[in-house]
Design a protein around this motif. Sequence first.
Motif, PDB file in Angstrom:
ATOM      1  N   GLU A 123      49.462  40.738  28.813  1.00 18.85           N
ATOM      2  CA  GLU A 123      48.245  41.197  28.838  1.00 18.85           C
ATOM      3  C   GLU A 123      47.285  40.124  27.918  1.00 18.85           C
ATOM      4  OE1 GLU A 123      46.440  43.579  30.514  1.00 18.85           O
ATOM      5  OE2 GLU A 123      48.051  44.790  31.035  1.00 18.85           O
ATOM      6  N   TYR A 124      47.761  39.675  27.006  1.00 15.69           N
ATOM      7  CA  TYR A 124      47.124  38.816  26.106  1.00 15.69           C
ATOM      8  C   TYR A 124      46.833  37.391  26.898  1.00 15.69           C
ATOM      9  CZ  TYR A 124      45.553  36.134  22.251  1.00 15.69           C
ATOM     10  OH  TYR A 124      44.536  35.126  21.135  1.00 15.69           O
ATOM     11  N   GLU A 130      41.467  34.523  31.676  1.00 13.71           N
ATOM     12  CA  GLU A 130      40.109  34.621  31.886  1.00 13.71           C
ATOM     13  C   GLU A 130      39.048  33.757  31.088  1.00 13.71           C
ATOM     14  OE1 GLU A 130      38.212  38.812  32.556  1.00 13.71           O
ATOM     15  OE2 GLU A 130      37.626  38.526  30.622  1.00 13.71           O
ATOM     16  N   ARG A 131      39.436  33.424  29.657  1.00 14.20           N
ATOM     17  CA  ARG A 131      38.798  32.517  29.015  1.00 14.20           C
ATOM     18  C   ARG A 131      38.559  31.157  29.899  1.00 14.20           C
ATOM     19  NH1 ARG A 131      40.484  32.743  22.765  1.00 14.20           N
ATOM     20  NH2 ARG A 131      38.948  34.578  22.434  1.00 14.20           N
TER      21      ARG A 131
ATOM     22  N   ARG B 223      42.357  41.730  43.136  1.00 10.77           N
ATOM     23  CA  ARG B 223      41.532  41.971  41.791  1.00 10.77           C
ATOM     24  C   ARG B 223      42.264  43.058  40.780  1.00 10.77           C
ATOM     25  NH1 ARG B 223      39.582  39.289  44.774  1.00 10.77           N
ATOM     26  NH2 ARG B 223      37.348  38.841  45.420  1.00 10.77           N
ATOM     27  N   ILE B 245      38.797  41.956  33.835  1.00  7.13           N
ATOM     28  CA  ILE B 245      40.112  42.443  33.633  1.00  7.13           C
ATOM     29  C   ILE B 245      40.141  44.033  33.597  1.00  7.13           C
ATOM     30  CG2 ILE B 245      41.771  42.813  31.749  1.00  7.13           C
ATOM     31  CD1 ILE B 245      41.288  39.890  30.917  1.00  7.13           C
ATOM     32  N   GLY B 247      43.136  46.303  32.412  1.00  6.80           N
ATOM     33  CA  GLY B 247      44.462  46.052  32.163  1.00  6.80           C
ATOM     34  C   GLY B 247      45.010  47.045  30.729  1.00  6.80           C
ATOM     35  N   ALA B 248      46.331  46.886  30.684  1.00  8.51           N
ATOM     36  CA  ALA B 248      46.844  47.543  29.410  1.00  8.51           C
ATOM     37  C   ALA B 248      46.568  49.045  29.243  1.00  8.51           C
ATOM     38  CB  ALA B 248      46.632  46.651  28.192  1.00  8.51           C
ATOM     39  N   SER B 263      37.062  43.749  30.743  1.00  6.39           N
ATOM     40  CA  SER B 263      36.258  42.746  30.227  1.00  6.39           C
ATOM     41  C   SER B 263      34.956  42.756  31.012  1.00  6.39           C
ATOM     42  CB  SER B 263      37.050  41.455  30.618  1.00  6.39           C
ATOM     43  OG  SER B 263      37.124  41.214  31.973  1.00  6.39           O
ATOM     44  N   GLY B 266      31.595  41.262  29.103  1.00  6.50           N
ATOM     45  CA  GLY B 266      31.647  39.947  28.718  1.00  6.50           C
ATOM     46  C   GLY B 266      33.090  39.574  28.530  1.00  6.50           C
ATOM     47  N   GLN B 267      33.493  40.189  27.511  1.00  3.90           N
ATOM     48  CA  GLN B 267      34.910  39.793  27.259  1.00  3.90           C
ATOM     49  C   GLN B 267      35.774  40.865  27.092  1.00  3.90           C
ATOM     50  OE1 GLN B 267      32.112  39.537  24.745  1.00  3.90           O
ATOM     51  NE2 GLN B 267      32.793  41.406  23.754  1.00  3.90           N
ATOM     52  N   PRO B 268      37.180  40.692  26.959  1.00  5.50           N
ATOM     53  CA  PRO B 268      38.281  41.784  26.796  1.00  5.50           C
ATOM     54  C   PRO B 268      37.855  42.605  25.613  1.00  5.50           C
ATOM     55  CG  PRO B 268      39.339  39.686  27.412  1.00  5.50           C
ATOM     56  CD  PRO B 268      37.851  39.262  26.744  1.00  5.50           C
ATOM     57  N   SER B 287      33.241  39.122  20.317  1.00 10.00           N
ATOM     58  CA  SER B 287      33.344  38.242  21.178  1.00 10.00           C
ATOM     59  C   SER B 287      34.952  37.590  21.255  1.00 10.00           C
ATOM     60  CB  SER B 287      32.563  37.009  20.638  1.00 10.00           C
ATOM     61  OG  SER B 287      32.909  36.642  19.337  1.00 10.00           O
ATOM     62  N   SER B 288      35.766  38.081  20.403  1.00 13.22           N
ATOM     63  CA  SER B 288      37.055  37.974  20.531  1.00 13.22           C
ATOM     64  C   SER B 288      37.979  38.370  21.587  1.00 13.22           C
ATOM     65  CB  SER B 288      37.705  38.207  19.208  1.00 13.22           C
ATOM     66  OG  SER B 288      37.746  39.194  19.077  1.00 13.22           O
ATOM     67  N   ILE B 289      38.940  38.416  21.938  1.00 14.08           N
ATOM     68  CA  ILE B 289      39.832  39.046  22.857  1.00 14.08           C
ATOM     69  C   ILE B 289      40.457  40.132  22.111  1.00 14.08           C
ATOM     70  CG2 ILE B 289      42.308  39.047  23.987  1.00 14.08           C
ATOM     71  CD1 ILE B 289      41.744  35.870  24.465  1.00 14.08           C
ATOM     72  N   THR B 291      43.064  43.421  22.934  1.00  9.61           N
ATOM     73  CA  THR B 291      43.906  44.233  24.117  1.00  9.61           C
ATOM     74  C   THR B 291      44.848  44.755  23.862  1.00  9.61           C
ATOM     75  OG1 THR B 291      44.658  43.461  26.353  1.00  9.61           O
ATOM     76  CG2 THR B 291      45.069  41.653  24.534  1.00  9.61           C
ATOM     77  N   GLU B 292      45.893  45.284  24.536  1.00  6.95           N
ATOM     78  CA  GLU B 292      47.209  45.770  24.037  1.00  6.95           C
ATOM     79  C   GLU B 292      47.090  46.928  23.402  1.00  6.95           C
ATOM     80  OE1 GLU B 292      49.853  41.936  24.980  1.00  6.95           O
ATOM     81  OE2 GLU B 292      49.113  42.142  22.872  1.00  6.95           O
ATOM     82  N   ASP B 307      42.312  38.318  18.711  1.00  4.43           N
ATOM     83  CA  ASP B 307      42.454  36.882  18.047  1.00  4.43           C
ATOM     84  C   ASP B 307      40.891  36.846  17.257  1.00  4.43           C
ATOM     85  OD1 ASP B 307      40.384  36.623  20.220  1.00  4.43           O
ATOM     86  OD2 ASP B 307      41.096  34.525  20.667  1.00  4.43           O
TER      87      ASP B 307
END
Lengths: 180, 431
Positions: A123-124, A130-131, B223, B245, B247-248, B263, B266-268, B287-289, B291-292, B307
Amino acid sequence: MQFKSHARILAIALSLALVAGCSSTGGSRDGSMDGTGTGANGGVGTGTAGSGQVSGSGISGDRSGQQADGRIPEVRTIYFDYDRDSIRPEFESVLVSHARYLRSNGNARVVLQGHTDERGTREYNLALGERRANAVKRFLEVQGVSPSQFEVVSYGEERLAARGASEDAHAQNRRVVFAY
Amino acid sequence: MKALMTTWLAAALLMFGALAHAQSDLTIEITRGSDQATPIAVVPFATDGEELPEDVAQIISEDLQRSGFFEPLPREAMFDRPSSSDQVRYGQWSALDVRYMVVGQVSRGAEGYRIRYELMDVSGQRRLLGENVTGRANELRAVAHFVSDQIFEAITGIRGAFSTRIAYVTAQGTGDDAQFTLYVADADGHNSQQVLNSREPILSPAWSPDGRRLAYVSFETERPAIYVQDVNTGQRARLTSFEGINGAPAWSPDGRRLAMTLSKDGQPDIYVMDVGSRNLERITNNSSIDTEPDWAPDGRSLLFTSDRSGGPQIYRYSFGSGEAERLTFTGNYNARGRFSPDGKTLFMIHRGNSGFQVARQDLDSGRLVGLTDTRLAESPSVAPNGTMVIFATQQGTSGELGAVSADGRASYRLPSAQGDVREPAWSPFLN
């Protein structure tokens, strides 16, 4: 190994730019670099049918006698450094050629497929893929391509182009594919 | 107890009656036994002379060994084959350093089989358990796992997880010829049943807390989208198909909500969806990721990978404060955190010396311990009793499942005859 394959891609990119610059007769060679450009519709087996959208349906550049801009650029895959989403300088010309094609073919649609190598969690890696695809998207936007012409889909590590633990295999997997 | 047994067997049969029959069973290969395993003798069960479809004592023995808590005595070392507690000559078993013994008999009844088993403490020379269970021929494996659960709990005080299941994804072929299949199987890899088959990737299966539904991500429309499928009936619904995305998916402990990664803005980021109303609540926004996600057992907080500090690290979001706190500080890659069932321990993928390994972190002390020496481990999933972690790893260039005990002392592989196996998810207790 890695250098060699990049050098070859660079050479193709340069020659493509030259062809685009001085030839006006468009032969229609169909050469996707990795063969993943056309999407296979998912035949899904649970009884409830999956509604399939085919991503390879926007091909519109096969009419003979057209300008070079009428053909989908042949190089449809660009590669990235480990853990990076920045466009490497040698691939800028590839992106410029796609931007030119999309600008002059307003009906063309492309899916920007983002991929990673197999290291790290799935998932990461979807997020990292995507980035990368988003970096290409921003480049195309700056080049004046209409946002309605492209879509980002990240596959993360789900669709590896090369198997194995070698750096060469990893390098081939860290990519964005233009799927028309 | 007997009535309970019958009920859950009926449920298990119902569950798989509706599924397709294509199989992809996994086998078990013990790779490391614990040096602290307790010696136990599971004596072959006596029969009426009839050949049984399953060797019940062998299944029990393998269950107990797989847990890492027990070291079964090999059959060739058994000088005697008692089938009831009054036949056991304790002194001689004690001389073999056997601490516990299981004996039993299988006899044919009016409807299937009657299994009588007894568990003895050899040094105390006393019976700890004695029980009859019944089952049809095709239920003998389930009966054996049920007996393993009773024995495991009687000795360790921990509820057994041998009657649980695992979900996993197989991948065969490459490129446009790829086939992805989502399976569920018994925890020992037997009785695999196909849940979904697609030419596009399937990932992140997650069991609902009642064990009846699986949420997963499927790319079948080219998709990513999140689906929830009833494992009994095969009926399913597409929950999300936003741009970007999807996901998870991770179930809340009450089964009413799903945390997920979207996402679309804009971002996940992490979102929580109410499964009934499909209302979405955004949990993280930067603005970072992010997830999970994984829910704490008490439902009050969520783990997630972010991150925001540069590389991936695990954070904990508290619904009460609305704040996220960083939990991992060892190394530069910690991802896919999973709570232990008591909420005190965190399991994750940690990049260590060997590569990506399964690691455990005590939440109070913050101390991180690597559990595997794998190069490419991913997708850890914790057994509902917290004693084992199943994960995906690589054997050569092919994916395969492995499991390691929560203390890292015991491990086993689950090789498959067919292609790549990945994305394991351990079910909750089903009985």
